[in-house]
Design a protein around this motif. Structure first.
Motif, PDB file in Angstrom:
ATOM      1  N   GLU A 184       0.875  -1.175   0.000  1.00 33.17           N
ATOM      2  CA  GLU A 184       0.000   0.000   0.000  1.00 33.17           C
ATOM      3  C   GLU A 184       0.910   1.222   0.000  1.00 33.17           C
ATOM      4  OE1 GLU A 184      -2.297   0.296   3.649  1.00 33.17           O
ATOM      5  OE2 GLU A 184      -0.511   0.643   4.848  1.00 33.17           O
ATOM      6  N   ARG A 216       0.771  -6.760  -4.620  1.00 34.23           N
ATOM      7  CA  ARG A 216       0.245  -7.801  -3.723  1.00 34.23           C
ATOM      8  C   ARG A 216       0.225  -9.125  -4.466  1.00 34.23           C
ATOM      9  NH1 ARG A 216      -4.899  -4.590  -0.891  1.00 34.23           N
ATOM     10  NH2 ARG A 216      -3.620  -2.771  -0.355  1.00 34.23           N
ATOM     11  N   GLU A 218      -1.594 -11.554  -4.994  1.00 35.90           N
ATOM     12  CA  GLU A 218      -2.971 -12.051  -4.914  1.00 35.90           C
ATOM     13  C   GLU A 218      -2.990 -13.496  -5.397  1.00 35.90           C
ATOM     14  OE1 GLU A 218      -5.368 -10.364  -3.664  1.00 35.90           O
ATOM     15  OE2 GLU A 218      -4.936  -8.222  -3.920  1.00 35.90           O
ATOM     16  N   PHE A 226      -9.414  -5.547 -12.361  1.00 36.59           N
ATOM     17  CA  PHE A 226     -10.035  -5.366 -11.042  1.00 36.59           C
ATOM     18  C   PHE A 226      -9.081  -5.815  -9.933  1.00 36.59           C
ATOM     19  CE2 PHE A 226     -12.487  -6.723  -7.394  1.00 36.59           C
ATOM     20  CZ  PHE A 226     -13.277  -5.611  -7.188  1.00 36.59           C
ATOM     21  N   MET A 228      -5.249  -7.069  -9.472  1.00 33.56           N
ATOM     22  CA  MET A 228      -3.967  -7.269 -10.138  1.00 33.56           C
ATOM     23  C   MET A 228      -2.874  -7.512  -9.096  1.00 33.56           C
ATOM     24  SD  MET A 228      -4.566  -3.877 -12.313  1.00 33.56           S
ATOM     25  CE  MET A 228      -3.309  -3.836 -13.576  1.00 33.56           C
ATOM     26  N   GLN A 233      -2.421   2.848  -6.566  1.00 36.68           N
ATOM     27  CA  GLN A 233      -3.375   3.380  -5.596  1.00 36.68           C
ATOM     28  C   GLN A 233      -3.329   4.901  -5.580  1.00 36.68           C
ATOM     29  OE1 GLN A 233      -2.130   1.382  -1.908  1.00 36.68           O
ATOM     30  NE2 GLN A 233      -4.039   0.227  -1.974  1.00 36.68           N
ATOM     31  N   GLU A 235      -4.082   7.478  -2.596  1.00 34.76           N
ATOM     32  CA  GLU A 235      -4.432   7.458  -1.178  1.00 34.76           C
ATOM     33  C   GLU A 235      -4.234   8.825  -0.542  1.00 34.76           C
ATOM     34  OE1 GLU A 235      -4.206   3.209   0.527  1.00 34.76           O
ATOM     35  OE2 GLU A 235      -2.153   3.898   0.394  1.00 34.76           O
ATOM     36  N   GLU A 298     -15.976  -3.494  -4.450  1.00 34.68           N
ATOM     37  CA  GLU A 298     -15.249  -2.353  -3.882  1.00 34.68           C
ATOM     38  C   GLU A 298     -14.414  -1.619  -4.935  1.00 34.68           C
ATOM     39  OE1 GLU A 298     -12.445  -3.590  -0.904  1.00 34.68           O
ATOM     40  OE2 GLU A 298     -11.380  -1.675  -0.959  1.00 34.68           O
ATOM     41  N   VAL A 299     -14.548  -0.290  -4.926  1.00 35.02           N
ATOM     42  CA  VAL A 299     -13.636   0.509  -5.743  1.00 35.02           C
ATOM     43  C   VAL A 299     -12.761   1.386  -4.854  1.00 35.02           C
ATOM     44  CG1 VAL A 299     -15.353   2.330  -6.196  1.00 35.02           C
ATOM     45  CG2 VAL A 299     -13.473   2.046  -7.744  1.00 35.02           C
ATOM     46  N   ARG A 305      -8.170   4.926  10.785  1.00 33.97           N
ATOM     47  CA  ARG A 305      -7.035   4.059  11.158  1.00 33.97           C
ATOM     48  C   ARG A 305      -6.517   4.348  12.547  1.00 33.97           C
ATOM     49  NH1 ARG A 305      -3.879   2.162   5.824  1.00 33.97           N
ATOM     50  NH2 ARG A 305      -2.430   1.277   7.321  1.00 33.97           N
ATOM     51  N   GLU A 338      -8.371   7.688   6.407  1.00 33.16           N
ATOM     52  CA  GLU A 338      -7.734   7.441   5.108  1.00 33.16           C
ATOM     53  C   GLU A 338      -8.797   7.250   4.027  1.00 33.16           C
ATOM     54  OE1 GLU A 338      -4.690   4.118   4.063  1.00 33.16           O
ATOM     55  OE2 GLU A 338      -6.580   3.113   4.471  1.00 33.16           O
ATOM     56  N   SER A 340      -8.766   5.594   0.214  1.00 36.91           N
ATOM     57  CA  SER A 340      -7.843   4.785  -0.600  1.00 36.91           C
ATOM     58  C   SER A 340      -8.593   4.192  -1.784  1.00 36.91           C
ATOM     59  CB  SER A 340      -7.267   3.660   0.261  1.00 36.91           C
ATOM     60  OG  SER A 340      -6.495   2.797  -0.530  1.00 36.91           O
ATOM     61  N   GLY A 342      -8.332   2.503  -5.778  1.00 36.30           N
ATOM     62  CA  GLY A 342      -7.466   1.864  -6.763  1.00 36.30           C
ATOM     63  C   GLY A 342      -7.624   2.575  -8.109  1.00 36.30           C
ATOM     64  N   ARG A 345      -8.829   0.052 -10.780  1.00 34.13           N
ATOM     65  CA  ARG A 345     -10.255  -0.246 -10.579  1.00 34.13           C
ATOM     66  C   ARG A 345     -11.118   0.912 -11.038  1.00 34.13           C
ATOM     67  NH1 ARG A 345     -11.157  -3.747  -5.080  1.00 34.13           N
ATOM     68  NH2 ARG A 345      -9.610  -5.226  -5.817  1.00 34.13           N
TER      69      ARG A 345
HETATM   70  N1  GAP Z   1      -4.153   1.733   2.512  1.00 31.12           N
HETATM   71  C1  GAP Z   1      -5.353   1.003   2.626  1.00 31.12           C
HETATM   72  C2  GAP Z   1      -5.505  -0.026   1.598  1.00 31.12           C
HETATM   73  O1  GAP Z   1      -4.594  -0.330   0.879  1.00 31.12           O
HETATM   74  P1  GAP Z   1      -7.259  -1.681   0.573  1.00 31.12           P
HETATM   75  O2  GAP Z   1      -8.747  -1.750   0.783  1.00 31.12           O
HETATM   76  O3  GAP Z   1      -6.473  -2.910   0.764  1.00 31.12           O
HETATM   77  O4  GAP Z   1      -6.762  -0.527   1.551  1.00 31.12           O
HETATM   78  C3  GAP Z   1      -7.476   0.133  -1.276  1.00 31.12           C
HETATM   79  O5  GAP Z   1      -6.959  -1.111  -0.888  1.00 31.12           O
HETATM   80  C4  GAP Z   1      -7.916   0.104  -2.731  1.00 31.12           C
HETATM   81  O6  GAP Z   1      -6.862  -0.369  -3.537  1.00 31.12           O
HETATM   82  C5  GAP Z   1      -9.076  -0.855  -2.994  1.00 31.12           C
HETATM   83  O7  GAP Z   1     -10.325  -0.239  -2.736  1.00 31.12           O
HETATM   84  C6  GAP Z   1      -8.905  -1.150  -4.462  1.00 31.12           C
HETATM   85  O8  GAP Z   1      -9.513  -0.150  -5.261  1.00 31.12           O
HETATM   86  C7  GAP Z   1      -7.403  -1.081  -4.648  1.00 31.12           C
HETATM   87  N2  GAP Z   1      -6.826  -2.446  -4.682  1.00 31.12           N
HETATM   88  C8  GAP Z   1      -6.509  -3.237  -3.638  1.00 31.12           C
HETATM   89  N3  GAP Z   1      -6.003  -4.407  -4.059  1.00 31.12           N
HETATM   90  C9  GAP Z   1      -6.004  -4.357  -5.405  1.00 31.12           C
HETATM   91  C10 GAP Z   1      -5.589  -5.263  -6.434  1.00 31.12           C
HETATM   92  N4  GAP Z   1      -5.063  -6.446  -6.147  1.00 31.12           N
HETATM   93  N5  GAP Z   1      -5.731  -4.883  -7.734  1.00 31.12           N
HETATM   94  C11 GAP Z   1      -6.261  -3.675  -8.044  1.00 31.12           C
HETATM   95  N6  GAP Z   1      -6.649  -2.776  -7.110  1.00 31.12           N
HETATM   96  C12 GAP Z   1      -6.530  -3.114  -5.813  1.00 31.12           C
END
Ligand code: GAP
Length: 476
Positions: A184, A216, A218, A226, A228, A233, A235, A298-299, A305, A338, A340, A342, A345
């Motif tokens: 993040e 990440r 994933e 959506f 990745m 981000q 933020e 979620e977007v 925090r 915060e 945040s 994407g 997204r």
């Molecule tokens: N700093 C807080 C944080 O990172 P999060 O809900 O884990 O919170 C925030 O992530 C935003 O980042 C999400 O709402 C999403 O839009 C985007 N996001 C998170 N993981 C993602 C991924 N693997 N691929 C694309 N966008 C992602």
């Protein structure tokens, strides 16, 4: 158009028209990693710019930074990511395929009728909130949830997997040299809190914003851009006096929803989703969900925090991270709200909203078009200039118009094919305005402007084009 088809059609359209490509495609691609092409990168940049201006320039008390992706490894120990940034996973013993348990159960719930599906998801939420992994496994086996590959219900226990990518810095591969790719961008803001507060003479409440890549690992990466493994981000951390976080949390929920609606998207395409299981750092949290072709997802996240991150960094670094509040003559560690979102997204949201297949058949002629109805301020190309023919001085007039406009916005010139075909190509990349230069232009200095959404045309003066477009694409 069925929603499943819509997503597949958007993916195909993005590839065909230079918006998004699979990464390393000539080597058969890299899963859940994407490249933006010539129009996708413009669209993404315009969205980023709009967010950046909304969150910094249009605010009195928010400044932007650009922190490095690599950070000291202790940052991630302090933030809790080394110990807590993991998802519960389950493996199917027959296919060896690994699933995030919430995705597995959600997928199954979609096959049930609404009441049963909702009840199952509610049970899942409660078990996850209690970290009851044995209970989750029982829920999966009791409901006979199968692996999509093997078709069996032969599952391992539920286990946690950390999502951070690690690499090594320096030349010697020792434990101490392991660093992480940031999962993040927020931590780059926390560790710079005092630098910015002191050098910017910022008074609480104030915010620090940044945009940038996050990574990440994933396990279940799907849904095009959506979810990745490498993404971007946008933020903003808003530092507030302890005890005022609830009011700022509500403020940012409202402000961020207004931002979404300012994109011209209808309110019924959005909803708030309050978190049942709070992240390790939050005392209140919700998502803004958008109705993607695959349903509400979620977007953006809005998280209160607390003082968790600053206190942790204070403890792990041994450096004081307090603020002296001159209004009350007290030192304290600020609380943080915060926002945040994407970026990728958001690109997908804008594409989903804009993509339209239109049947334009008339009595005597079958016809159709694909149009991307982007808000003009976000469109990759703002203006296409099309001389009717390649001769008689029309290209020269068109080039002069582009020369006048291109310092202000992105233009496109094309002289090949019929005007109709050229309009359709611009529709497909979402260009809101086309100008045609014809023989009449030479006589009376007027041109035809054609509007993408209504497909209507009108005659306007050549001299007015630049200011007219500038007015229609302005962000604020
Ligand atoms: N700093 C807080 C944080 O990172 P999060 O809900 O884990 O919170 C925030 O992530 C935003 O980042 C999400 O709402 C999403 O839009 C985007 N996001 C998170 N993981 C993602 C991924 N693997 N691929 C694309 N966008 C992602």
């Amino acid at each position: 158009m069925a929603n499943d088809n819509k997503l597949q059609n958007i993916i195909a359209h993005c590839k065909e028209y230079g918006f998004v490509f699979q990464s390393s495609e000539i080597y058969d691609g890299l899963s859940a990693v994407y490249d933006y092409g010539q129009y996708g990168s413009e669209l993404k940049k315009n969205i980023r710019d709009y967010w950046w201006k909304s969150m910094t320039q249009m605010q009195d008390n928010i400044v932007g930074i650009d922190a490095a992706i690599f950070m000291h490894p202790t940052v991630w120990k302090a933030s809790g990511h080394v110990d807590n940034f993991s998802d519960p996973m389950i493996d199917n013993k027959d296919s060896q395929k690994r699933y995030r348990v919430d995705h597995l159960i959600e997928g199954f719930a979609e096959t049930l009728d609404k009441e049963k599906g909702d009840a199952l998801l509610q049970q899942m939420d409660q078990l996850l909130a209690a970290n009851d992994f044995a209970g989750i496994k029982t829920l999966i086996t009791d409901n006979k949830i199968n692996c999509g590959v093997s078709g069996t219900c032969n599952w391992t226990d539920v286990r946690q997997f950390n999502l951070m990518f690690s690499t090594e810095i320096g030349s010697v591969a020792e434990e101490a040299n392991v660093i992480y790719l940031r999962p993040e961008t927020a931590q780059g803001i926390f560790v710079n809190f005092l630098n910015v507060q002191k050098t910017g003479r910022m008074k609480i409440p104030f915010g620090i914003a940044q945009t940038g890549k996050a990574f990440r690992n994933e396990i279940v990466a799907r849904g095009f851009i959506f979810r990745m493994r490498e993404f971007e981000q946008m933020e903003m951390q808003f530092f507030v006096k302890p005890g005022t976080q609830k009011e700022w949390y509500e403020h940012w929920k409202e402000t961020r929803m207004k931002w979404h609606l300012s994109l011209g998207i209808s309110p019924d395409k959005y909803k708030f989703h309050d978190h049942v299981k709070l992240a390790h750092y939050a005392d209140m949290a919700c998502d803004i969900e958008y109705d993607f072709p695959m349903g509400f997802k979620e977007v953006e996240g809005i998280h209160s925090r607390t003082d968790f991150d600053l206190k942790q960094h204070q403890q792990f670094s041994g450096k004081k991270l307090t603020y002296f509040d001159t209004d009350i003559n007290q030192h304290y560690v600020p609380y943080v709200v915060e926002t945040s979102i994407g970026l990728d997204r958001t690109v997908m949201m804008i594409l989903s909203e804009a993509y339209e297949e239109q049947d334009l058949t008339t009595d005597d002629k079958p016809d159709s078009r694909v149009v991307l109805r982007f808000p003009p301020m976000l469109a990759p190309i703002k203006l296409a200039v099309l001389p009717l023919t390649k001769k008689d001085g029309l290209p020269e007039i068109a080039r002069d118009l582009i020369t006048a406009c291109k310092p202000h916005f992105k233009c496109f010139y094309e002289e090949k094919d019929s005007i109709g075909k050229r309009y359709r190509r611009q529709d497909a990349i979402g260009t809101p305005f086309c100008i045609t230069i014809d023989h009449q232009t030479k006589e009376d200095q007027t041109v035809t402007i054609r509007y993408r959404d209504s497909m209507t045309q009108e005659r306007i003066s050549l001299a007015s084009v630049k200011d007219m477009i500038l007015d229609k694409i302005k962000m604020f």
